[in-house]
Design an enzyme around this catalytic site. Structure first.
Site, mmCIF file in Angstrom:
data_model
loop_
_atom_site.group_PDB
_atom_site.id
_atom_site.type_symbol
_atom_site.label_atom_id
_atom_site.label_comp_id
_atom_site.label_asym_id
_atom_site.label_seq_id
_atom_site.Cartn_x
_atom_site.Cartn_y
_atom_site.Cartn_z
ATOM 1 N N ARG A 173 31.618 -77.837 27.697
ATOM 2 C CA ARG A 173 33.078 -77.126 27.393
ATOM 3 C C ARG A 173 32.893 -75.788 27.714
ATOM 4 O O ARG A 173 34.048 -75.216 27.929
ATOM 5 C CB ARG A 173 33.202 -77.085 25.811
ATOM 6 C CG ARG A 173 33.518 -78.844 25.270
ATOM 7 C CD ARG A 173 33.768 -78.772 23.655
ATOM 8 N NE ARG A 173 35.104 -78.037 23.683
ATOM 9 C CZ ARG A 173 35.541 -77.394 22.555
ATOM 10 N NH1 ARG A 173 34.947 -78.041 21.340
ATOM 11 N NH2 ARG A 173 36.444 -76.781 22.342
ATOM 12 N N CYS A 226 36.398 -77.973 12.184
ATOM 13 C CA CYS A 226 35.204 -78.371 13.298
ATOM 14 C C CYS A 226 34.120 -78.163 12.785
ATOM 15 O O CYS A 226 33.818 -77.838 11.559
ATOM 16 C CB CYS A 226 35.463 -77.576 14.554
ATOM 17 S SG CYS A 226 35.040 -75.809 14.367
ATOM 18 N N LYS A 253 35.828 -68.538 29.720
ATOM 19 C CA LYS A 253 36.783 -69.310 29.078
ATOM 20 C C LYS A 253 37.817 -69.079 28.162
ATOM 21 O O LYS A 253 38.807 -69.369 28.159
ATOM 22 C CB LYS A 253 35.907 -70.522 28.610
ATOM 23 C CG LYS A 253 36.310 -71.414 27.531
ATOM 24 C CD LYS A 253 35.351 -72.256 26.746
ATOM 25 C CE LYS A 253 34.719 -71.773 25.307
ATOM 26 N NZ LYS A 253 35.609 -72.075 24.389
ATOM 27 N N ASN A 254 37.352 -68.141 27.259
ATOM 28 C CA ASN A 254 38.051 -67.654 26.111
ATOM 29 C C ASN A 254 39.190 -66.710 26.646
ATOM 30 O O ASN A 254 39.814 -66.074 25.907
ATOM 31 C CB ASN A 254 37.283 -67.109 25.012
ATOM 32 C CG ASN A 254 36.537 -68.019 24.168
ATOM 33 O OD1 ASN A 254 36.995 -69.645 24.293
ATOM 34 N ND2 ASN A 254 35.601 -67.943 23.321
ATOM 35 N N ASP A 281 29.703 -65.669 18.679
ATOM 36 C CA ASP A 281 29.265 -66.710 19.745
ATOM 37 C C ASP A 281 28.023 -66.511 20.418
ATOM 38 O O ASP A 281 27.428 -67.377 21.290
ATOM 39 C CB ASP A 281 30.488 -66.473 20.811
ATOM 40 C CG ASP A 281 31.775 -67.278 20.242
ATOM 41 O OD1 ASP A 281 32.683 -66.936 21.000
ATOM 42 O OD2 ASP A 281 31.556 -67.917 19.260
HETATM 43 C C1 EPZ Z 1 38.167 -67.422 18.841
HETATM 44 O O1 EPZ Z 1 38.040 -68.509 18.106
HETATM 45 C C2 EPZ Z 1 37.174 -68.137 20.055
HETATM 46 N N1 EPZ Z 1 37.577 -69.252 20.738
HETATM 47 C C3 EPZ Z 1 35.674 -68.475 19.332
HETATM 48 O O2 EPZ Z 1 34.910 -69.094 20.401
HETATM 49 C C4 EPZ Z 1 35.037 -67.548 18.495
HETATM 50 O O3 EPZ Z 1 33.726 -67.647 18.004
HETATM 51 C C5 EPZ Z 1 36.077 -66.967 17.568
HETATM 52 O O4 EPZ Z 1 37.234 -66.479 18.187
HETATM 53 C C6 EPZ Z 1 35.374 -65.756 17.061
HETATM 54 O O5 EPZ Z 1 35.309 -64.722 17.768
HETATM 55 C C7 EPZ Z 1 39.010 -68.807 21.409
HETATM 56 O O6 EPZ Z 1 39.042 -67.672 21.897
HETATM 57 C C8 EPZ Z 1 39.342 -69.961 22.300
HETATM 58 P P1 EPZ Z 1 39.326 -66.575 14.799
HETATM 59 P P2 EPZ Z 1 39.554 -68.446 16.811
HETATM 60 O O7 EPZ Z 1 40.583 -66.867 14.467
HETATM 61 O O8 EPZ Z 1 40.425 -67.620 17.243
HETATM 62 C C9 EPZ Z 1 39.436 -66.749 10.063
HETATM 63 C C10 EPZ Z 1 33.552 -70.434 21.587
HETATM 64 O O9 EPZ Z 1 32.247 -70.562 21.127
HETATM 65 N N2 EPZ Z 1 40.724 -67.137 10.417
HETATM 66 O O10 EPZ Z 1 38.941 -65.212 15.375
HETATM 67 O O11 EPZ Z 1 39.756 -69.758 16.202
HETATM 68 C C11 EPZ Z 1 38.368 -68.179 10.718
HETATM 69 O O12 EPZ Z 1 38.222 -69.093 9.681
HETATM 70 C C12 EPZ Z 1 34.549 -70.273 20.452
HETATM 71 O O13 EPZ Z 1 33.832 -70.074 22.517
HETATM 72 C C13 EPZ Z 1 41.663 -67.452 9.155
HETATM 73 O O14 EPZ Z 1 41.234 -67.432 7.900
HETATM 74 O O15 EPZ Z 1 38.566 -67.529 15.760
HETATM 75 C C14 EPZ Z 1 37.191 -67.326 10.808
HETATM 76 O O16 EPZ Z 1 36.445 -67.056 9.740
HETATM 77 C C15 EPZ Z 1 33.966 -71.042 19.081
HETATM 78 N N3 EPZ Z 1 42.956 -67.628 9.462
HETATM 79 C C16 EPZ Z 1 37.746 -65.884 11.302
HETATM 80 O O17 EPZ Z 1 38.919 -65.712 10.752
HETATM 81 C C17 EPZ Z 1 43.546 -67.997 10.503
HETATM 82 O O18 EPZ Z 1 44.901 -67.947 10.545
HETATM 83 C C18 EPZ Z 1 37.608 -65.759 12.777
HETATM 84 O O19 EPZ Z 1 38.443 -66.873 13.387
HETATM 85 C C19 EPZ Z 1 42.618 -67.482 11.588
HETATM 86 C C20 EPZ Z 1 41.373 -67.389 11.575
#
Ligand code: EPZ
Length: 426
Positions: free
Chosen positions: A402, A116, A22-23, A310
């Site tokens: 999802r 979320c 998915k990702n 995850d």
């Molecule tokens: C991706 O989300 C995945 N989703 C998530 O999978 C996964 O849990 C996550 O990466 C971590 O591995 C997809 O790929 C579609 P991040 P993403 O930006 O990109 C902080 C699932 O279950 N952050 O890597 O949104 C954030 O708050 C989903 O399939 C900032 O502070 O996660 C978090 O603490 C859930 N500023 C950390 O970084 C930003 O601009 C990592 O988030 C962006 C992120």
């Protein structure tokens, strides 16, 4: 809202086919905006998030046909570089259209995804990187309004250092850099296999991406104004694979996962072996068995190649069955223990202390009606239901739909008694 009803206590046995990731599919679908040609994605899972992304691309003016496991995308008759709140609120990953839209069309209006269940989920790193590439960014009534230099001109290559590894932040800037003028360097990138897969696609489309999957990437943007279309089969879903591995171990089963890539799950494999689970590669398959007691193992989530956040909920559920105390620490998201109160209602013994859960293994779990809250928490509750000999009902399984293709069908083929109850809360 649908529910899933499980009558557990039966070891899972047999073979399960792992679907496409998915990702990986989500950013790659958004990358089709960088080309007007007809692109074909294969091995795409049939999931709500794929349908949501298809709806978003259609809103943007693309012609999209979804016939899982294939998705075809090509330019339509119009271009509307705007992602509305109604679609973005359904799926945060919609923010992945921001980079390609502003790179290709010079402007984009994308709803802020908002938080979320698992955390605030800011996108400051995405926006900081786009500004470094010459974008002006305005926040207006819950929308990001992004415009290329000089009122919508072409982005320019830049050097960007992420304050922390962000998966979709890295992916957004990769796609923006693919059409930017000159060379972009991204430092402190996310290294997930799905990021590496996006790098493969952008190279297939004619961009020059070097270092995808490592913490430093160099990208030379194409000067042709658009990239070429592609035909590509998506990599397998490592989190789906990990979820079925945990389900096999939790039920003392013997399951072969078809098409799983162990190399993307090294840390999970090591931790599960330490817990007493037998995991063996068999060609393109992975066999998971458990015959003896589970040992307690401590885990701390971290960006790839660390223990994947995850998989935290699923592994915590497994440790509820281990003989002793395990400490599970969640360092990526601020609220990712919502499965714990539901597991406690099934008899688990877990003490929450901030971002740490201290699990004391128990001999038995009990069936209950439990509530799914997010995608991976839902999966951990389903696995708990597979363990207890009583009946468990997991409500609001739209979360599951999802990210897990045909979960009741796949579990049923492994010997589980699982049925979907339509409109369970009506
Ligand atoms: C991706 O989300 C995945 N989703 C998530 O999978 C996964 O849990 C996550 O990466 C971590 O591995 C997809 O790929 C579609 P991040 P993403 O930006 O990109 C902080 C699932 O279950 N952050 O890597 O949104 C954030 O708050 C989903 O399939 C900032 O502070 O996660 C978090 O603490 C859930 N500023 C950390 O970084 C930003 O601009 C990592 O988030 C962006 C992120």
């Amino acid at each position: 809202m649908d529910a899933i009803r499980i009558k557990g206590g039966v070891p899972l046995k047999g073979t399960v086919r792992i679907s496409g990731a998915k990702n990986a599919a989500l950013p790659i679908l958004c990358a089709t905006l960088l080309s007007d040609g007809a692109s074909k994605l294969r091995n795409v899972p049939k999931l709500r998030d794929i349908d949501t992304t298809a709806a978003l691309l259609r809103f943007l003016g693309r012609d999209v046909s979804v016939d899982a496991p294939e998705v075809h995308v090509a330019a339509g008759s119009t271009v509307r570089p705007e992602a509305p709140y109604e679609l973005v609120k359904q799926m945060r990953a919609s923010v992945l259209v921001l980079g390609p839209l502003v790179a290709r069309f010079g402007r984009a209006k994308v709803s802020l995804p908002g938080g979320c269940q698992i955390g605030a989920r800011p996108i400051d790193q995405h926006l900081k990187g786009l500004e470094a590439m010459g974008c002006t960014i305005r926040l207006e009534r819950g929308y990001v309004i992004a415009e290329g230099p000089n009122g919508g001109g072409r982005l320019k290559g830049a050097e960007v250092v992420f304050d922390l590894p962000t998966v979709t932040g890295t992916e957004n800037l990769m796609m923006a850099a693919a059409l930017a003028k000159g060379r972009t360097t991204l430092v402190n990138c996310a290294r997930e296999p799905e990021v590496e897969e996006l790098g493969r696609i952008l190279n297939k489309m004619g961009a020059e991406v070097d270092g995808a999957g490592t913490d430093v990437m160099h990208i030379r943007g194409s000067d042709r104004g658009e990239l070429a279309p592609f035909d590509h089969a998506i990599i397998p879903d490592r989190i789906e694979a990990g979820t079925y591995m945990v389900a096999a171990a939790a039920t003392m089963g013997d399951v072969t996962l078809e098409g799983a890539e162990l190399r993307d799950l090294e840390v999970l494999v090591v931790k599960m072996r330490q817990a007493g689970v037998e995991i063996a590669s068999e060609g393109m398959n992975v066999r998971v068995r458990r015959t003896g007691p589970l040992k307690p193992v401590n885990v701390t989530t971290s960006p790839h190649p660390g223990f994947p956040t995850d998989m935290q909920a699923q592994f915590l559920m497994l440790m509820c069955l281990a003989k002793g105390e395990s400490v599970i620490s969640e360092t990526i998201f601020e609220n990712r223990f919502m499965h714990v109160p539901e597991l406690q209602r099934m008899g688990a013994t877990v003490a929450l202390r901030g971002n740490t859960a201290v699990v004391q293994g128990v001999d038995k779990l009990y069936g209950a009606s439990v509530m799914a809250t997010d995608l991976r928490a839902s999966a951990s509750l389903v696995i708990a239901g597979l363990v207890t000999e009583e009946e468990t009902e997991v409500r609001r399984v739209y979360h599951l739909d999802r990210g897990y293709e045909r979960i009741e069908d796949k579990l049923g083929r492994l010997g589980a008694t699982v049925q979907r109850v339509k409109n369970a809360e009506a």
